[in-house]
Design a protein around this motif. Structure first.
Motif, PDB file in Angstrom:
ATOM      1  N   ILE A 195       2.507  -5.191   2.293  1.00 17.15           N
ATOM      2  CA  ILE A 195       2.114  -6.599   2.440  1.00 17.15           C
ATOM      3  C   ILE A 195       0.741  -6.875   1.824  1.00 17.15           C
ATOM      4  O   ILE A 195       0.457  -7.993   1.398  1.00 17.15           O
ATOM      5  CB  ILE A 195       2.135  -6.994   3.936  1.00 17.15           C
ATOM      6  CG1 ILE A 195       3.574  -6.902   4.465  1.00 17.15           C
ATOM      7  CG2 ILE A 195       1.580  -8.388   4.146  1.00 17.15           C
ATOM      8  CD1 ILE A 195       3.693  -7.072   5.956  1.00 17.15           C
ATOM      9  N   THR A 196      -0.097  -5.877   1.722  1.00 16.80           N
ATOM     10  CA  THR A 196      -1.471  -6.109   1.270  1.00 16.80           C
ATOM     11  C   THR A 196      -1.545  -6.639  -0.164  1.00 16.80           C
ATOM     12  O   THR A 196      -2.478  -7.362  -0.494  1.00 16.80           O
ATOM     13  CB  THR A 196      -2.300  -4.813   1.377  1.00 16.80           C
ATOM     14  OG1 THR A 196      -1.637  -3.779   0.655  1.00 16.80           O
ATOM     15  CG2 THR A 196      -2.475  -4.402   2.829  1.00 16.80           C
ATOM     16  N   GLN A 197      -0.582  -6.301  -0.994  1.00 18.87           N
ATOM     17  CA  GLN A 197      -0.623  -6.769  -2.373  1.00 18.87           C
ATOM     18  C   GLN A 197      -0.509  -8.291  -2.460  1.00 18.87           C
ATOM     19  O   GLN A 197      -1.001  -8.891  -3.409  1.00 18.87           O
ATOM     20  CB  GLN A 197       0.478  -6.095  -3.212  1.00 18.87           C
ATOM     21  CG  GLN A 197       0.168  -4.665  -3.566  1.00 18.87           C
ATOM     22  CD  GLN A 197       0.464  -3.675  -2.445  1.00 18.87           C
ATOM     23  OE1 GLN A 197       0.753  -4.025  -1.315  1.00 18.87           O
ATOM     24  NE2 GLN A 197       0.387  -2.402  -2.769  1.00 18.87           N
ATOM     25  N   THR A 198       0.091  -8.908  -1.474  1.00 18.08           N
ATOM     26  CA  THR A 198       0.117 -10.372  -1.438  1.00 18.08           C
ATOM     27  C   THR A 198      -1.305 -10.916  -1.336  1.00 18.08           C
ATOM     28  O   THR A 198      -1.642 -11.906  -1.987  1.00 18.08           O
ATOM     29  CB  THR A 198       0.971 -10.876  -0.255  1.00 18.08           C
ATOM     30  OG1 THR A 198       2.326 -10.455  -0.471  1.00 18.08           O
ATOM     31  CG2 THR A 198       0.927 -12.380  -0.132  1.00 18.08           C
ATOM     32  N   PHE A 199      -2.136 -10.262  -0.553  1.00 16.50           N
ATOM     33  CA  PHE A 199      -3.528 -10.699  -0.418  1.00 16.50           C
ATOM     34  C   PHE A 199      -4.317 -10.467  -1.696  1.00 16.50           C
ATOM     35  O   PHE A 199      -5.160 -11.276  -2.076  1.00 16.50           O
ATOM     36  CB  PHE A 199      -4.202 -10.006   0.774  1.00 16.50           C
ATOM     37  CG  PHE A 199      -3.606 -10.386   2.082  1.00 16.50           C
ATOM     38  CD1 PHE A 199      -3.782 -11.657   2.603  1.00 16.50           C
ATOM     39  CD2 PHE A 199      -2.834  -9.479   2.786  1.00 16.50           C
ATOM     40  CE1 PHE A 199      -3.208 -12.022   3.813  1.00 16.50           C
ATOM     41  CE2 PHE A 199      -2.256  -9.837   3.997  1.00 16.50           C
ATOM     42  CZ  PHE A 199      -2.445 -11.115   4.513  1.00 16.50           C
ATOM     43  N   TYR A 200      -4.053  -9.350  -2.376  1.00 15.71           N
ATOM     44  CA  TYR A 200      -4.744  -9.092  -3.645  1.00 15.71           C
ATOM     45  C   TYR A 200      -4.372 -10.158  -4.679  1.00 15.71           C
ATOM     46  O   TYR A 200      -5.231 -10.650  -5.410  1.00 15.71           O
ATOM     47  CB  TYR A 200      -4.408  -7.703  -4.194  1.00 15.71           C
ATOM     48  CG  TYR A 200      -4.689  -6.566  -3.248  1.00 15.71           C
ATOM     49  CD1 TYR A 200      -5.710  -6.641  -2.300  1.00 15.71           C
ATOM     50  CD2 TYR A 200      -3.935  -5.408  -3.288  1.00 15.71           C
ATOM     51  CE1 TYR A 200      -5.957  -5.604  -1.437  1.00 15.71           C
ATOM     52  CE2 TYR A 200      -4.184  -4.354  -2.420  1.00 15.71           C
ATOM     53  CZ  TYR A 200      -5.191  -4.456  -1.490  1.00 15.71           C
ATOM     54  OH  TYR A 200      -5.438  -3.417  -0.632  1.00 15.71           O
ATOM     55  N   GLY A 201      -3.099 -10.499  -4.730  1.00 16.55           N
ATOM     56  CA  GLY A 201      -2.662 -11.565  -5.642  1.00 16.55           C
ATOM     57  C   GLY A 201      -3.303 -12.894  -5.299  1.00 16.55           C
ATOM     58  O   GLY A 201      -3.693 -13.662  -6.181  1.00 16.55           O
ATOM     59  N   LEU A 202      -3.443 -13.173  -4.010  1.00 17.07           N
ATOM     60  CA  LEU A 202      -4.084 -14.414  -3.568  1.00 17.07           C
ATOM     61  C   LEU A 202      -5.544 -14.460  -3.988  1.00 17.07           C
ATOM     62  O   LEU A 202      -6.032 -15.491  -4.475  1.00 17.07           O
ATOM     63  CB  LEU A 202      -3.967 -14.550  -2.048  1.00 17.07           C
ATOM     64  CG  LEU A 202      -4.660 -15.761  -1.423  1.00 17.07           C
ATOM     65  CD1 LEU A 202      -4.005 -17.055  -1.885  1.00 17.07           C
ATOM     66  CD2 LEU A 202      -4.633 -15.658   0.097  1.00 17.07           C
ATOM     67  N   ILE A 203      -6.247 -13.354  -3.837  1.00 18.55           N
ATOM     68  CA  ILE A 203      -7.660 -13.290  -4.226  1.00 18.55           C
ATOM     69  C   ILE A 203      -7.819 -13.584  -5.712  1.00 18.55           C
ATOM     70  O   ILE A 203      -8.664 -14.382  -6.121  1.00 18.55           O
ATOM     71  CB  ILE A 203      -8.274 -11.925  -3.851  1.00 18.55           C
ATOM     72  CG1 ILE A 203      -8.386 -11.798  -2.333  1.00 18.55           C
ATOM     73  CG2 ILE A 203      -9.629 -11.726  -4.519  1.00 18.55           C
ATOM     74  CD1 ILE A 203      -8.654 -10.391  -1.839  1.00 18.55           C
TER      75      ILE A 203
END
Length: 163
Positions: free
Chosen positions: A57-65
């Protein structure tokens, strides 16, 4: 201001988020399937399944950043009516493609690694958890490096543009 360039840049800005979301969905699908089977065999492994299944799930946050950083730059350019040429739009589109690939592949492959560990939880009585977590972190690193690459690339583009 070149409208095509701005459009390409906004498209590039959302691509890392799309990659993060798609990759996270694929990764969680893989870990969820493995987790369901493992829990049917040994319900006491829920904590370990839960921890490993959440990793992609963390890659969603990296993409958001990355997306937010790119959109903030574009909104600054548009609000200042600054010069924005086709090369700028293509450069940001290229960064977006890198972000998309990094987050998509990182999350999807991390899901495969975590799913393999989850499948072994009942047989090993959970002893594989830490080792599998370390292996899954290698795939996580690709997502982090993709985010860093995009932010560094954005900084370089911003410097050349003078914004």
């Amino acid at each position: 201001m070149d409208q095509l360039a701005i459009g390409l840049a906004y498209l590039g800005a959302v691509l890392p988020q799309i990659g993060g979301l798609a990759g996270s969905c694929i990764g969680v699908l893989r870990t969820g399937r493995a987790g369901t089977a493992a829990l049917a065999e040994d319900p006491t492994q829920f904590r370990n399944v839960y921890m490993l299944a959440a990793l992609p799930i963390t890659q969603t946050f990296y993409g958001l950043i990355v997306m937010l950083q790119l959109i903030m730059l574009l909104n600054t350019v548009v609000s200042k009516n600054a010069a924005f040429e086709l090369w700028s739009g293509l450069a940001i589109l290229g960064l977006g493609l890198v972000g998309l690939a990094a987050e998509l592949l990182s999350a999807a492959f991390q899901g495969s690694i975590a799913a393999a560990g989850i499948a072994e939880l009942p047989r090993t009585k959970g002893k594989i958890t830490f080792h599998n977590l370390i292996l899954a972190v290698y795939a996580e690193l690709i997502g982090i490096l993709g985010m860093v690459f995009c932010i560094v690339g954005l900084t370089l583009i911003r410097g050349v543009m003078g914004v």
